[in-house]
Design an enzyme around this catalytic site. Structure first.
Site, PDB file in Angstrom:
ATOM      1  CE  LYS A 122     -17.161  21.754  11.913  1.00 28.07           C
ATOM      2  NZ  LYS A 122     -16.501  22.136  11.027  1.00 28.07           N
ATOM      3  CB  SER A 130      -0.870  -0.056   1.158  1.00 32.16           C
ATOM      4  OG  SER A 130      -2.201   0.867   1.007  1.00 32.16           O
TER       5      SER A 130
END
Length: 334
Positions: A191, A139
């Site tokens: 939010k 990765s």
């Protein structure tokens, strides 16, 4: 009698421990913790000929955040690697860098930062880069290897895992069991998206999927750019599975299978250096019997002298919500 002897031994050990902990205030110097304030210095590992190969390890979780220890902090992996690249760049004798990569990856941004710094170094220095993958270069560990002119892997190296994952703790079930709630006041309906205290809404899941898709495509685009992989092979690696060296070689993710001495020889060939060219590393403190297998990453080694060293957020990145180029088996959900 035995109790008295045992008591005296315990007292001696306690006094010794106190002396060690307070040694910074007295004339006795016990060097249990490496001094992070010391500047990096070149250490010649072998060779006496012209030109230099600089070995720079990229070891562990890739992050731009300092790693906390019992006493103080040590530099982040990004900071330490960049500092070593700067030293190599300033030395006109350094003609090639051998990156020794042993990492399962890390955060998306830290991996991209390190990739960018390696690319910038290569362009400014006009130097060659060879990567030697150690036990794991998956990765983000593979991401930072992409600028290399030649990528080596050991026969047993685990690489691949070319993709992105969003990890966050989910504790809503636990909260329900213990009767705890979290009250949130916010501006904007999204939010607090990604909050571990509630289940994501369908709209939020769609937003996260879009972000993950873009980050994953960036990774694949860079793989295609650097490795010249054809579409069918790119579709295979897009599955984000891991590979051993032979499979990675067949998919053109790496160039050669071998061992560290062979990668070092390749580095000298790439840079047109003689066989007896100097091989150097950058360390803060000298160590006995240094050789090409030495580690010079944050902490100056893998052994930790701290009495208590349990950085859970380093061991389990899923405790820190975020996006990762990371192969972390056992941390995912269903």
């Amino acid at each position: 009698m035995r109790k008295k002897v045992r008591s005296r031994i315990i007292n001696i050990l306690l006094y010794s421990l106190i002396a060690v902990l307070l040694s910074g205030c007295g004339g006795i110097n016990f060097n249990l913790w490496p001094d992070r304030t010391k500047p990096l210095k070149e250490r010649v590992l072998e060779g006496k000929g012209g030109g230099k190969v600089a070995i720079i390890p990229i070891t562990g979780f890739i992050s731009e955040s300092p790693r906390k220890e019992l006493i103080g902090k040590e530099p982040s992996l990004v900071q330490e690697v960049v500092a070593q690249l700067r030293l190599a760049e300033k030395d006109p004798d350094v003609k090639v860098v051998l990156l020794k990569v042993a990492s399962p990856g890390g955060t998306v941004t830290a991996s991209d930062l390190l990739y960018h710094e390696i690319m910038a170094f290569k362009e400014r220095k006009k130097a060659k880069i060879v990567v030697m993958m150690m036990s794991t270069a998956a990765s983000g560990g593979y991401y930072v290897s992409l600028p290399a002119d030649v990528i080596y892997a050991h026969p047993t190296t685990i690489t691949g895992s070319i993709g992105v994952v969003f990890l966050r703790p989910a504790i809503t079930t636990l909260m329900d069991k213990i009767g705890v709630t979290v009250e949130v006041n916010k501006t904007g309906q999204n939010k607090d998206m990604g909050s571990p205290y509630r289940t994501a809404s369908p709209e939020e899941k769609e937003i996260f999927a879009g972000l993950i898709d873009k980050m994953g495509k960036r990774f694949l685009t860079l793989v295609s750019k650097h490795r010249k992989i054809d579409p069918s092979q790119l579709a295979e690696v897009a599955s984000a599975r891991i590979y051993l060296a032979e499979e990675a070689l067949a998919l053109k993710l790496i160039d050669k299978i071998g061992y560290l001495p062979e990668a070092l020889k390749e580095a000298k060939i790439q840079a047109g250096l003689p066989e007896n060219a100097k091989v150097v590393m950058y360390r803060r403190t000298a160590a006995p019997d240094e050789n090409i297998y030495s580690v010079a990453s944050p902490g100056e080694g893998t052994a930790k002298p701290s009495l208590i060293d349990l950085p859970l957020t380093d061991l389990f990145p899923a405790l820190q919500p975020g996006f990762y180029y990371l192969w972390a088996p056992g941390l995912g959900g269903n």
